[in-house]
Design an enzyme around this catalytic site. Sequence first.
Site, PDB file in Angstrom:
ATOM      1  N   TYR A  57      22.724  64.073  38.805  1.00  0.00           N
ATOM      2  CA  TYR A  57      22.447  62.681  38.412  1.00  0.00           C
ATOM      3  C   TYR A  57      22.758  62.475  36.931  1.00  0.00           C
ATOM      4  CZ  TYR A  57      19.865  58.288  37.927  1.00  0.00           C
ATOM      5  OH  TYR A  57      19.510  56.995  37.682  1.00  0.00           O
ATOM      6  N   PHE A  67      41.790  36.252  35.126  1.00  0.00           N
ATOM      7  CA  PHE A  67      41.677  36.773  36.482  1.00  0.00           C
ATOM      8  C   PHE A  67      40.404  36.145  37.072  1.00  0.00           C
ATOM      9  CE2 PHE A  67      40.341  39.783  39.747  1.00  0.00           C
ATOM     10  CZ  PHE A  67      41.433  39.620  40.575  1.00  0.00           C
ATOM     11  N   THR A  68      40.354  36.004  38.389  1.00  0.00           N
ATOM     12  CA  THR A  68      39.248  35.253  39.024  1.00  0.00           C
ATOM     13  C   THR A  68      37.863  35.756  38.587  1.00  0.00           C
ATOM     14  OG1 THR A  68      39.488  36.709  40.929  1.00  0.00           O
ATOM     15  CG2 THR A  68      40.515  34.542  41.100  1.00  0.00           C
ATOM     16  N   ASP A 117      42.460  44.483  29.315  1.00  0.00           N
ATOM     17  CA  ASP A 117      42.185  44.753  30.721  1.00  0.00           C
ATOM     18  C   ASP A 117      43.327  45.636  31.219  1.00  0.00           C
ATOM     19  OD1 ASP A 117      42.013  44.827  33.467  1.00  0.00           O
ATOM     20  OD2 ASP A 117      41.519  42.711  33.716  1.00  0.00           O
ATOM     21  N   LYS A 170      42.748  50.147  40.879  1.00  0.00           N
ATOM     22  CA  LYS A 170      44.175  49.931  40.677  1.00  0.00           C
ATOM     23  C   LYS A 170      44.744  51.105  39.887  1.00  0.00           C
ATOM     24  CE  LYS A 170      43.899  44.868  40.830  1.00  0.00           C
ATOM     25  NZ  LYS A 170      44.576  44.540  42.066  1.00  0.00           N
ATOM     26  N   ARG A 229      46.955  32.848  46.444  1.00  0.00           N
ATOM     27  CA  ARG A 229      46.647  32.779  45.017  1.00  0.00           C
ATOM     28  C   ARG A 229      47.116  31.405  44.547  1.00  0.00           C
ATOM     29  NH1 ARG A 229      43.196  37.199  43.554  1.00  0.00           N
ATOM     30  NH2 ARG A 229      42.046  35.541  44.510  1.00  0.00           N
ATOM     31  N   PHE A 239      37.248  31.386  47.900  1.00  0.00           N
ATOM     32  CA  PHE A 239      38.338  32.015  48.651  1.00  0.00           C
ATOM     33  C   PHE A 239      37.876  33.256  49.407  1.00  0.00           C
ATOM     34  CE2 PHE A 239      39.035  35.575  45.788  1.00  0.00           C
ATOM     35  CZ  PHE A 239      38.542  35.107  44.572  1.00  0.00           C
TER      36      PHE A 239
END
Length: 482
Positions: free
Chosen positions: A80, A132-133, A223, A266, A389, A455
């Site tokens: 942990y 970005f969303t 990002d 990603k 999109r 969405f």
Amino acid sequence: MSNVKFYYGENVPLEMHKVRIVQKLDLVPIDRRLEAITEAGNNTFLLKNRDVYLDMLTDSGVNAMSDKQMAAMMEADDSYAGSETFTKLESKLHDIFGKKYFLPAHQGRACEHLLAKVFVKEGSIVPMNYHFTTTKAHIVLAGGVVEEIFIDEALQVDSENPFKGNMDIDKLRSLINTHGPEKIAFVRLEAGTNLIGGQPFSLENMGEVRKVCDEFGLMIVLDASLLADNLYFLKKREPKCKEMSIREITREMADLSDIIYFSARKIGCARGGGICTDSTDVYMKLRELIPLYEGFLTYGGMSVREMEAMAVGLEETMDENMINQGPQFIAFMVDELRKKGVPVVTPAGGLGCHINAMQFLSHVPQTQYTAGALASAVYLISGVRGMERGTLSEQRDEDGNETLAHMELLRLAMPRRVFTLSQVKYAVDRIAWLYENRDLVGGLNFVDEPQILRFFFGKLEPVSDWQVKLVEKFKADFGDSL
Ligand code: F0G
């Protein structure tokens, strides 16, 4: 057979790996696909994978892992606190980005949540090359405003600009002058700019953003979720980067950033995320939130197995032979669709192939969700699942009016090293058929519209019986074929 390096012949990408584990796929008949998309409320997010042939919804968390990543997962230390796995990942990130601190988080949006919580106040402004969303949702939730200061060509669908993800430096300076630097929470640069078609920014542009930020004492937040694609394009397209290794380019970008965060769903071909910085002040502000929202500081909500895979995946990202696989397959798909007249975003970017629904379905108004309608139609005639999109991915304004998106895109993501070239060719053929029959496709209306990030869960219905007619035409042309 001119080009031997990564390409065969004119435009056929070479796979620099072999497939050793496979997942069985089904291609269900078109009648079942009509039922499935109806059950899903014409929202491809709500389809069940068993009804999908090629899942091109996203590249997130679905990239193929290497044998070395799988092997590393067996070594995970699941303590942990003080896990050896954490130390390994921390030192890999230090090696790649050169930053002193690493804060783990369960995925990219968790990093955005924490950054917004600490740095965004009521009335703060966050300039960025494009939103970005989830980024925008977290900034707005914290009381801030997103200012998109992309270059004019960013939204030009058909273009030859190699760096559509660049930030407009004059607009950045004038935004800061207008509002005052104290209002700016930070300046965000998104590598491989997702929502405009996976388009990169240049290293030169990043250097200019740095200069402006230094002038006004502002932080750059990078990002890095789609950094691998951006790196590939820098190496290919920016003269200065041609002689640099991927590792050197990465380090230069990292040196220009104050904070780097990423979705390892990603970059790194695993599942997780994290934040890197050199600033002790930034680290201390964020640190206390990690155990509160994510998990203890040495796992941050991630599985230790994924962390092991991530450390190896990040190292593999430094290999040009690996990061070229996504963009080259995408370039192939874009080229082939273009040859058949299908309108696509150019130049081909990272992440996926983006179809310009506004032009493909020029007779379907944005208020009937042009890209959403195309996503539904493409699934119906091919079993290929893409992602809308466009306007559907926007939110209504305070008065309930639609916010019409800058672009209506259907994104067909190309998870890295997952699909074969014949599968890509199949998708191209079916989409080209749909393009010839595009007049049959109609719009969609909401039947169930959530208020936030609609969405994901929203349900829609066709404005007429266009789907039935499309199925009839499909059967007339393809007979018994699925
Ligand atoms: N930033 C960018 C540029 C992204 O593309 C994503 C996710 C995130 C942040 C959030 O990361 O999913 O790990 O929480 N993009 C996915 C997509 C969802 O399908 O494009 P996450």
